[in-house]
Design an enzyme around this catalytic site. Structure first.
Site, PDB file in Angstrom:
ATOM      1  N   ASN A 218       0.861  -1.192   0.000  1.00 40.92           N
ATOM      2  CA  ASN A 218       0.000   0.000   0.000  1.00 40.92           C
ATOM      3  C   ASN A 218       0.896   1.240   0.000  1.00 40.92           C
ATOM      4  O   ASN A 218       2.103   1.142   0.214  1.00 40.92           O
ATOM      5  CB  ASN A 218      -0.945  -0.042   1.221  1.00 40.92           C
ATOM      6  CG  ASN A 218      -0.173   0.009   2.517  1.00 40.92           C
ATOM      7  OD1 ASN A 218       0.487   0.997   2.826  1.00 40.92           O
ATOM      8  ND2 ASN A 218      -0.223  -1.077   3.285  1.00 40.92           N
ATOM      9  N   ASP A 287      -3.331  -6.466   5.706  1.00 37.04           N
ATOM     10  CA  ASP A 287      -4.154  -7.393   6.487  1.00 37.04           C
ATOM     11  C   ASP A 287      -4.120  -8.808   5.915  1.00 37.04           C
ATOM     12  O   ASP A 287      -4.358  -9.772   6.620  1.00 37.04           O
ATOM     13  CB  ASP A 287      -5.604  -6.888   6.532  1.00 37.04           C
ATOM     14  CG  ASP A 287      -5.706  -5.610   7.351  1.00 37.04           C
ATOM     15  OD1 ASP A 287      -5.032  -5.535   8.395  1.00 37.04           O
ATOM     16  OD2 ASP A 287      -6.433  -4.676   6.942  1.00 37.04           O
ATOM     17  N   LYS A 297       9.642 -16.445 -11.085  1.00 42.31           N
ATOM     18  CA  LYS A 297       8.773 -15.394 -11.609  1.00 42.31           C
ATOM     19  C   LYS A 297       7.614 -16.042 -12.369  1.00 42.31           C
ATOM     20  O   LYS A 297       7.840 -16.945 -13.179  1.00 42.31           O
ATOM     21  CB  LYS A 297       9.595 -14.511 -12.546  1.00 42.31           C
ATOM     22  CG  LYS A 297       8.808 -13.379 -13.141  1.00 42.31           C
ATOM     23  CD  LYS A 297       9.664 -12.529 -14.058  1.00 42.31           C
ATOM     24  CE  LYS A 297       8.792 -11.519 -14.776  1.00 42.31           C
ATOM     25  NZ  LYS A 297       9.532 -10.760 -15.783  1.00 42.31           N
ATOM     26  N   PHE A 333      -3.503   3.482  15.682  1.00 45.00           N
ATOM     27  CA  PHE A 333      -3.998   4.434  14.695  1.00 45.00           C
ATOM     28  C   PHE A 333      -5.078   3.730  13.878  1.00 45.00           C
ATOM     29  O   PHE A 333      -5.089   2.505  13.774  1.00 45.00           O
ATOM     30  CB  PHE A 333      -2.856   4.901  13.774  1.00 45.00           C
ATOM     31  CG  PHE A 333      -2.047   6.011  14.388  1.00 45.00           C
ATOM     32  CD1 PHE A 333      -1.205   5.749  15.450  1.00 45.00           C
ATOM     33  CD2 PHE A 333      -2.145   7.309  13.914  1.00 45.00           C
ATOM     34  CE1 PHE A 333      -0.466   6.772  16.046  1.00 45.00           C
ATOM     35  CE2 PHE A 333      -1.414   8.329  14.492  1.00 45.00           C
ATOM     36  CZ  PHE A 333      -0.574   8.064  15.553  1.00 45.00           C
ATOM     37  N   LYS A 347     -12.180  -0.449  18.003  1.00 48.05           N
ATOM     38  CA  LYS A 347     -10.780  -0.903  17.945  1.00 48.05           C
ATOM     39  C   LYS A 347     -10.051  -0.665  19.270  1.00 48.05           C
ATOM     40  O   LYS A 347      -9.211  -1.474  19.673  1.00 48.05           O
ATOM     41  CB  LYS A 347     -10.039  -0.198  16.801  1.00 48.05           C
ATOM     42  CG  LYS A 347     -10.481  -0.728  15.446  1.00 48.05           C
ATOM     43  CD  LYS A 347      -9.818  -0.044  14.290  1.00 48.05           C
ATOM     44  CE  LYS A 347     -10.506  -0.512  13.005  1.00 48.05           C
ATOM     45  NZ  LYS A 347      -9.997   0.179  11.827  1.00 48.05           N
ATOM     46  N   LYS A 351      -8.631  -4.110  20.781  1.00 48.01           N
ATOM     47  CA  LYS A 351      -7.174  -4.285  20.745  1.00 48.01           C
ATOM     48  C   LYS A 351      -6.517  -3.913  22.088  1.00 48.01           C
ATOM     49  O   LYS A 351      -5.305  -3.846  22.182  1.00 48.01           O
ATOM     50  CB  LYS A 351      -6.568  -3.459  19.606  1.00 48.01           C
ATOM     51  CG  LYS A 351      -7.123  -3.848  18.222  1.00 48.01           C
ATOM     52  CD  LYS A 351      -6.304  -3.299  17.069  1.00 48.01           C
ATOM     53  CE  LYS A 351      -7.024  -3.534  15.750  1.00 48.01           C
ATOM     54  NZ  LYS A 351      -6.120  -3.599  14.605  1.00 48.01           N
TER      55      LYS A 351
HETATM   56  O1  C5P Z   1      -7.918  -2.946  12.442  1.00 50.75           O
HETATM   57  P1  C5P Z   1      -7.152  -1.882  11.749  1.00 50.75           P
HETATM   58  O2  C5P Z   1      -6.202  -2.405  10.725  1.00 50.75           O
HETATM   59  O3  C5P Z   1      -7.954  -0.761  11.196  1.00 50.75           O
HETATM   60  O4  C5P Z   1      -6.297  -1.234  12.930  1.00 50.75           O
HETATM   61  C1  C5P Z   1      -5.372  -0.247  12.707  1.00 50.75           C
HETATM   62  C2  C5P Z   1      -4.321  -0.281  13.774  1.00 50.75           C
HETATM   63  O5  C5P Z   1      -3.849  -1.614  13.970  1.00 50.75           O
HETATM   64  C3  C5P Z   1      -3.104   0.520  13.410  1.00 50.75           C
HETATM   65  O6  C5P Z   1      -2.553   1.015  14.609  1.00 50.75           O
HETATM   66  C4  C5P Z   1      -2.207  -0.516  12.750  1.00 50.75           C
HETATM   67  O7  C5P Z   1      -0.834  -0.157  12.822  1.00 50.75           O
HETATM   68  C5  C5P Z   1      -2.501  -1.754  13.550  1.00 50.75           C
HETATM   69  N1  C5P Z   1      -2.429  -3.023  12.792  1.00 50.75           N
HETATM   70  C6  C5P Z   1      -1.480  -3.960  13.117  1.00 50.75           C
HETATM   71  N2  C5P Z   1      -1.446  -5.160  12.442  1.00 50.75           N
HETATM   72  C7  C5P Z   1      -2.345  -5.414  11.471  1.00 50.75           C
HETATM   73  C8  C5P Z   1      -3.319  -4.476  11.138  1.00 50.75           C
HETATM   74  C9  C5P Z   1      -3.331  -3.282  11.809  1.00 50.75           C
HETATM   75  O8  C5P Z   1      -0.651  -3.715  13.995  1.00 50.75           O
HETATM   76  N3  C5P Z   1      -2.282  -6.583  10.823  1.00 50.75           N
END
Ligand code: C5P
Length: 406
Positions: A218, A287, A297, A333, A347, A351
């Site tokens: 990304n 994700d 390749k 974040f 969140k 979390k």
């Molecule tokens: O659930 P979401 O991806 O929106 O959450 C965002 C937060 O979780 C951010 O702080 C991001 O750095 C963290 N994050 C993470 N590992 C992931 C996805 C998101 O640490 N696989």
């Protein structure tokens, strides 16, 4: 200068810049600019030797005021009869860059035979010294002894770089990057309210390989995380950055762990977390990762009906939340395009965070690759704030303020 060095808000702070004779003297002009951009007021002293390389007028032209030269120069006299005492009375930090071997010897021994060495002797506040000289002069045991003495006396040293110097020699003696010197000055001006705290920041994108040459990722630039790391560093924290692939550079006083994939980032974070007081997750972690096609390749001739399977990546932040101890703090974040407040709240709880900073990435001037962000802040105690669009450096500074309110 990269965006994460662009801290402003040092309004009213006064920096006195000392410039010695060196081919690198012209780089002190960039320092004047950098400190002015940070809202500092800048005065300067240009030694006789430095004035052979860059004119005092150049410093004045950029906005340094006053600019001192020789002890008994008419222009200096006009400014004040006590110019040799003035920086010590009015400025919060003195930055000598470039510092010659001669001036370093004077500083180490209390000599005061020109304007700059007098001002330094009469300056009780923090003094940053960034040397530039020929590598043989730097390596000379006399200079080594003088440098050690400066460290013992509490001067803040910004060591020179190794490489090719102006005379063609190679070795250590090149003036450190302007960013490093600027940052050392800003650190001396910053409250040290995170002193002794160990802070980990994840930042940037992750890169998930699919075949030998392609990956899924990304456009995160890592700027927000870099600003969080830098603000913590300026305020005295011991900072470790766990960085996905970005173009950012960090000061040498910071630890940087470079990773590519979410799994690597997760392993690094799990490893570091028990020895940290605070973790701040700004990384835009992928994700999902594609199931590897294989070590080779994938050829376009094979591409008919191509499909790629994905599997979920670990949620790094959630994992840190699970093992969080009572003394540890966790900042997350969230980049959202809708329902910011309810998503932030969900969140924060799921979390196990202490603070979440959410922004609407669909807005102009917020999110990936911008220098600004418009944040909604929610903490564990239920305190919530909506901030106007602010530079990411300012967002970072305020977030640390917010966390300290605990
Ligand atoms: O659930 P979401 O991806 O929106 O959450 C965002 C937060 O979780 C951010 O702080 C991001 O750095 C963290 N994050 C993470 N590992 C992931 C996805 C998101 O640490 N696989």
């Amino acid at each position: 200068m990269q965006a994460h060095y662009g801290f402003a808000g040092f309004m009213g702070k006064r920096v006195h810049l000392g410039v010695c004779g060196s081919i690198a003297a012209y780089r002190a002009l960039d320092l004047v600019r950098a400190f002015l951009d940070a809202d500092c007021m800048v005065s300067a002293t240009v030694t006789d030797a430095a004035a052979r390389f860059v004119t005092p007028l150049s410093f004045e032209g950029l906005g340094a005021s006053p600019v001192y030269t020789g002890m008994f120069d008419a222009a200096t006299e006009r400014e004040s009869a006590f110019g040799h005492l003035e920086p010590g009375q009015t400025c919060e930090v003195m930055v000598i860059a470039p510092a010659s071997a001669n001036t370093i010897a004077k500083l180490a021994n209390g000599l005061a035979d020109d304007m700059l060495s007098c001002q330094a002797l009469a300056f009780a506040g923090p003094k940053v010294v960034a040397p530039a000289m020929n590598p043989r002069m730097w390596a000379n045991p006399v200079t080594r002894r003088n440098w050690d003495m400066l460290e013992k006396l509490g001067f803040i040293g910004v060591v020179p770089e190794t490489g090719k110097v102006a005379c063609g020699d190679t070795g250590t003696g090149r003036l450190a990057p302007v960013e490093e010197i600027f940052l050392a000055g800003l650190k001396a001006l910053s409250p040290q309210d995170l002193n002794g705290k160990r802070v980990m920041v994840t930042l940037g994108p992750t890169r998930e390989p699919w075949d030998a040459v392609r990956f899924w990722s990304n456009p995160s630039s890592g700027t927000m995380g870099a600003c969080m790391a830098m603000a913590a560093y300026l305020r005295g924290a011991e900072v470790t950055v766990v960085a996905g692939p970005t173009a950012l550079s960090f000061p040498s006083g910071m630890s940087v762990v470079q990773v590519q994939t979410a799994q690597q980032m997760n392993a690094a974070c799990q490893d570091l977390w028990p020895s940290m007081d605070v973790a701040c997750a700004t990384a835009a972690v992928a994700d999902f990762r594609p199931v590897l096609y294989g070590p080779d390749k994938f050829k376009k001739e094979q591409g008919d009906g191509l499909h790629v399977d994905f599997v979920p990546n670990p949620d790094i932040l959630k994992g840190l939340g699970v093992s969080k101890q009572g003394y540890q703090r966790l900042i997350g974040f969230a980049a959202e395009t809708r329902n910011i407040k309810s998503e932030a709240s969900r969140k924060l709880k799921s979390k196990n965070l202490d603070l979440i900073a959410a922004n609407d990435v669909s807005r102009e001037g917020s999110g990936f690759g911008t220098a600004t962000n418009q944040m909604y802040i929610l903490d564990k105690a239920g305190r919530q704030e909506s901030w106007p669009k602010l530079p990411k450096t300012e967002v970072a500074w305020r977030l640390w303020d917010h966390l300290l309110l605990d």
